[in-house]
Design a protein around this motif. Structure first.
Motif, mmCIF file in Angstrom:
data_model
loop_
_atom_site.group_PDB
_atom_site.id
_atom_site.type_symbol
_atom_site.label_atom_id
_atom_site.label_comp_id
_atom_site.label_asym_id
_atom_site.label_seq_id
_atom_site.Cartn_x
_atom_site.Cartn_y
_atom_site.Cartn_z
ATOM 1 N N TRP A 36 0.858 -1.207 0.000
ATOM 2 C CA TRP A 36 0.000 0.000 0.000
ATOM 3 C C TRP A 36 0.886 1.246 0.000
ATOM 4 O O TRP A 36 0.590 2.219 -0.692
ATOM 5 C CB TRP A 36 -0.920 -0.014 1.230
ATOM 6 C CG TRP A 36 -1.823 1.176 1.292
ATOM 7 C CD1 TRP A 36 -3.071 1.283 0.739
ATOM 8 C CD2 TRP A 36 -1.555 2.452 1.895
ATOM 9 N NE1 TRP A 36 -3.588 2.537 0.976
ATOM 10 C CE2 TRP A 36 -2.682 3.277 1.675
ATOM 11 C CE3 TRP A 36 -0.471 2.981 2.610
ATOM 12 C CZ2 TRP A 36 -2.764 4.581 2.157
ATOM 13 C CZ3 TRP A 36 -0.543 4.291 3.069
ATOM 14 C CH2 TRP A 36 -1.674 5.074 2.842
ATOM 15 N N GLY A 76 0.427 -3.881 3.475
ATOM 16 C CA GLY A 76 1.594 -3.053 3.170
ATOM 17 C C GLY A 76 1.463 -1.626 3.663
ATOM 18 O O GLY A 76 2.268 -0.770 3.304
ATOM 19 N N GLY A 135 -8.510 1.895 13.836
ATOM 20 C CA GLY A 135 -7.772 3.147 13.754
ATOM 21 C C GLY A 135 -8.409 4.117 12.780
ATOM 22 O O GLY A 135 -9.593 3.994 12.442
ATOM 23 N N SER A 141 -4.975 -3.446 8.132
ATOM 24 C CA SER A 141 -5.451 -4.781 8.525
ATOM 25 C C SER A 141 -5.629 -4.888 10.034
ATOM 26 O O SER A 141 -4.953 -4.201 10.820
ATOM 27 C CB SER A 141 -4.496 -5.874 8.032
ATOM 28 O OG SER A 141 -3.538 -6.208 9.004
ATOM 29 N N GLY A 197 3.875 -10.237 13.761
ATOM 30 C CA GLY A 197 4.431 -11.105 12.724
ATOM 31 C C GLY A 197 5.787 -11.707 13.057
ATOM 32 O O GLY A 197 6.276 -12.561 12.318
#
Ligand SMILES: Cc1cc2nc3c(=O)[nH]c(=O)nc-3n(C[C@H](O)[C@H](O)[C@H](O)COP(=O)(O)OP(=O)(O)OC[C@H]3O[C@@H](n4cnc5c(N)ncnc54)[C@H](O)[C@@H]3O)c2cc1C
Length: 455
Positions: A36, A76, A135, A141, A197
């Protein structure tokens, strides 16, 4: 970052994963690797595009067999935070094909697939009069935001979004599909709530929803010529504001582009926006000192809670941007003066003060590695970098903003706002860092997972 797979490894991935994997020689590679944040030119060894949890298991196992690392990425939006990591030996796992949300309205929970974005959650929750601690952007995500803290416009009253995570299903370094919750794999559950992650590829999460059908929210907007009045007034207002108010002030410099509405295009503005969790009369009373400054626009009022995600006007489409942030312990008059100076520095798109404190700053006993955020304000600067030559000046511009407010910085960072630029994320993990590192060594001894804000 360059991608350079040996023919044998590439063939092995292709044999194991077929069309799930896109290799550098494939026609779709450039599109598949695009985050992104299009300022970031990430070049992984391969991009894998799972559509199920079982696909993710196969991908992690195939990567491990090939001796490659694995980097989960949902949208992203946080790609700049991964940009310091060499991805030439890494399979980027793009979770954009793993989206879907199921709401249990009675239990006020949602099961969210690993690549789902907040817009997906809001669309599923709103018909039940429910919302979540999302948010300011619906395109971010759930996994990437909530597992790194997650600062919403409900934060001062309801705390960080990470504390609403009830369970996480993830594929771990040995290729197992594991459900981690308070009762199952409790240490992993602690670690992933903050470590995100670094501990695996999340294929689904279960989160609490909130019974908030509508909310008093909106924005006030002035020409930037009024900044010297508005910013000190905002600082005074926030000093007295109850925890029911979570707001942001930005000084913004919009380029003259026809896609923007006329009230933004080519203009320098001061914008205050956010939410106030009070009845209309009490919220209006609270806003009165800011409204007395006669904003040119005032959209504050009661709106369906699903509309809160639009209030901050974040760009829905891919955007090339570099950012910097700092946590401020207070905002005295000299800090306000420094912020005003910083907000006029060249090359910056906007300079923001986001209100924190309240419930966002209180650690949660049952929480994970990250459950709160120290500081009263989050200072945030964003610069656009539409061409590669703009990257270095943009980085320098946003860092110049945070440097101006150095005297008021505290030793803390908001993980979700760490966005590259060589920033050490340690301060985002605070006192949890040592235990997180120990658990990383235990759960991922070969450092299979590469993640933004690595532990
Ligand atoms: C326009 C914009 C608005 C934002 N607004 C806010 C805000 O209001 N409040 C706030 O707190 N933050 C905000 N952020 C920051 C954002 O929350 C973080 O950058 C977040 O990490 C992005 O998550 P993502 O998955 O969309 O991005 P990605 O770049 O896809 O992921 C970032 C990291 O999250 C982890 N991750 C993502 N998906 C998975 C998965 N399925 N499994 C395992 N790990 C995963 C990985 O470690 C990955 O490196 C905003 C960012 C942008 C660009």
């Amino acid at each position: 970052m360059s991608s350079d797979l040996s023919t044998g490894v590439a063939q092995n991935l292709r044999d194991r994963l077929g069309d799930l994997v896109v290799l550098p020689e494939d026609a779709g590679y450039d599109q598949a690797r695009m985050p992104w944040n299009v300022a970031i030119d990430q070049r992984p060894a391969a991009v894998a595009r799972p559509e199920s949890a079982e696909d993710v298991v196969q991908i992690v196992r195939a990567a491990a067999e090939a001796g490659l690392r694995v980097a989960p990425q949902s949208t992203g939006h946080g790609a700049a935070a991964l940009a310091d990591t060499d991805l030439s030996d890494t399979v980027l796992v793009s979770l954009a094909g793993l989206r879907g949300v199921t709401v249990d309205a009675g239990a006020r929970t949602a099961r969210v697939l690993g690549g789902s974005v907040w817009d997906d959650v809001l669309a599923a929750a709103a018909p039940h009069g429910l919302t979540a601690l999302h948010g300011s952007s619906g395109g971010v995500s759930v996994a990437g935001y909530a597992l790194s803290g997650g600062l919403s416009f409900y934060a001062r009253s309801k705390g960080l979004a990470v504390n609403t995570v009830r369970a996480v299903q993830l594929v771990t370094a040995d290729g197992s599909l594991v459900r981690a919750s308070a009762d199952e794999h409790a240490e992993l559950f602690w670690a992933v709530r903050g470590g995100a992650g670094s501990f695996g590829v999340v294929v689904s999460l279960e989160i609490d929803l909130l019974p908030i059908a509508d909310v008093f929210a909106g924005m006030l907007l002035w020409d930037a010529a009024r900044a010297a009045e508005v910013v000190p007034a905002y600082a005074a207002w926030t000093a007295a504001a109850p925890e029911s108010a979570t707001t942001s002030l930005r000084v913004m410099h919009f380029p003259p582009i026809p896609e923007l509405p006329p009230f933004l295009s080519g203009r320098d503005l001061v914008v205050i926006d956010g939410a106030i969790l009070e009845a209309d009369a009490a919220a209006s009373d609270l806003l009165a000192p800011l409204r007395a400054l006669e904003p040119e626009m005032d959209t504050f009022g009661r709106i369906p809670s699903a509309g809160l995600v639009a209030v901050h006007m974040d760009p829905p489409d891919p955007t090339p941007a570099l950012t910097a942030h700092a946590m401020l312990g207070s905002l005295p008059a000299d800090a306000v003066a420094a912020f005003l100076e910083a907000s006029a520095l060249p090359g910056v798109f906007f300079t923001e003060l986001r209100q924190v404190g309240g419930a966002a700053s209180r650690p949660v006993g049952s929480g994970g590695a990250v459950s709160s955020l120290d500081g009263e304000f989050l200072l945030h600067a964003v610069a656009l970098a539409p061409v590669p030559e703009a990257l270095a000046p943009a980085d320098a511009a946003v860092k110049a903003v945070t440097a101006r407010l150095e005297p008021w910085k505290i030793d803390a960072l908001a993980l979700t706002f760490i966005d590259g630029g060589g920033v050490d994320p340690a301060a985002g993990y605070g006192a949890s860092l040592d235990r997180l590192r120990e658990l990383k060594r235990r759960f991922d001894p070969e450092r299979r997972f590469a993640a933004a804000r690595a532990v």
